[in-house]
Design an enzyme around this catalytic site. Structure first.
Site, short mmCIF file in Angstrom:
data_model
loop_
_atom_site.label_atom_id
_atom_site.label_comp_id
_atom_site.label_asym_id
_atom_site.label_seq_id
_atom_site.Cartn_x
_atom_site.Cartn_y
_atom_site.Cartn_z
CD GLN A 194 -38.64 4.50 44.09
OE1 GLN A 194 -39.05 4.95 45.14
NE2 GLN A 194 -38.21 3.25 43.97
CE LYS A 227 -40.05 3.87 48.65
NZ LYS A 227 -38.91 3.95 47.75
CG ASP A 270 -33.64 5.97 49.98
OD1 ASP A 270 -34.35 5.22 50.66
OD2 ASP A 270 -33.93 6.34 48.83
#
Ligand code: NDP
Length: 293
Positions: free
Chosen positions: A97, A53, A120
């Site tokens: 994460q 990422k 997200d």
């Protein structure tokens, strides 16, 4: 007849090019999209995902702020960091994460993220807006799946779509997106009866289960679009380890109209959509601040 293989790597590459071009324009205007990436602990898979990422963010010109914290981090400390990031004008997207270490209250951490920076799309505000049909930050994996489906079938009105898996990060938002696109949607899960029959009557099958080759090739309706979200590591008889999806690709490819491979299908789109969400969040932040230059 063999299906069209939907090339997620190529599609993600094209999307990243568009993101890089937009980021370059914004940077010239004085707006550098910023993504904060928070990794807690030393889970090897998470380290690989976070590495990809941040590398891809850098490649498209997004400024990334890395926060690597020890597994001993407390919920209060992580919540404190998220609050700081919420306040930072240079940070437009916050990615924590998952999974977080067992001792951390994940829902509390995720709900602390400013919904406008929730790239997200996991915050209850964004989940709610998506289900209300309002503008929302959409979770990256289903968003990527939708783009791949549209590569082969731009108009989905009236299509019978089956989503297998009902997780908050893939299955449920996937069903919402298909519904938004006027599909007739069925959601299947581990308690569903007669999954083969449901598959056989579906024009679109999205498999997000996490079980290697659980969807047999002969369950697929001839000509259907098959999107395989699953990422499962298996070891062959000769001891070689490799990734396979949730669909028995070798057999499904002979019945489907179009199908994503694993790897090289949905996976690359997920990160590209994260970058896209970050750029869009930066643009919306500028609009909110009233500075449109
Ligand atoms: P979860 O484990 O959260 O959810 C799995 C879902 O599958 C559950 O709803 C479960 O049902 C259902 N399920 C399990 N077994 C069966 C079965 N035999 N028949 C029908 N349904 C079943 O997984 P995720 O949604 O997080 O991930 C799914 C897969 O997608 C994983 O392989 C994951 O690695 C992959 N993934 C890939 C991404 C990418 O970028 N390509 C991103 C995210 C995930 P129930 O609710 O009843 O338990």
């Amino acid at each position: 007849m063999s299906a069209t293989i939907i090339d997620g790597r190529a599609a993600a590459g094209r999307l990243r090019q568009r993101i890089a071009a937009r980021t370059a324009e914004l940077t010239k205007e004085g707006l550098i999209p910023g993504l904060a990436v928070v990794l807690v602990g030393d889970d090897p898979a998470s380290q690989i995902y976070v590495g990809s990422k941040t590398r891809q963010a850098q490649e498209v010109g997004i400024h990334h702020f890395d926060h690597r914290l020890p597994a001993t981090t407390t919920t209060a400390q992580l919540v404190g960091l998220v609050k700081q990031l919420n306040e930072s004008p240079e940070v437009h997207g916050i990615l924590v994460q998952l999974p977080l270490p067992a001792g951390i209250n994940s829902p509390q951490v995720l709900s602390t993220i400013d919904p406008a920076k929730d790239v997200d799309g996991f915050h209850a505000c964004n989940v709610g807006r998506l289900s209300l049909g309002e503008e929302a930050i959409v979770p990256c994996t289903p968003q990527g799946c939708m783009m791949l489906i549209k590569e082969v079938q731009p108009d989905l009105a009236g299509q019978r779509a089956l989503v297998i898996g009902r997780s908050n990060i893939v299955g449920k938002p996937m069903a919402q997106l298909l519904l938004r696109n006027d599909c007739t949607v069925t959601i299947a899960h581990s308690r569903t009866r007669d999954l083969p029959a449901l598959c056989q009557e579906s024009d679109i099958v999205v498999a997000a289960i996490g079980r290697p080759k659980a969807i047999a090739g002969d369950w697929i309706r001839p000509g259907a679009i098959v999107i395989d979200v699953g990422i499962n590591r298996v070891t062959d008889d000769n001891g070689t380890s490799r990734l396979v999806g949730d669909v028995d690709f070798a057999n499904a490819v002979n019945r489907a109209g179009a199908i994503t491979p694993v790897p090289g299908g949905v996976g690359p789109m997920t990160i590209a959509c994260l970058l896209m969400n970050t750029v869009h969040a930066a643009i919306r932040a500028r609009l909110r601040s009233g500075n449109t230059v």
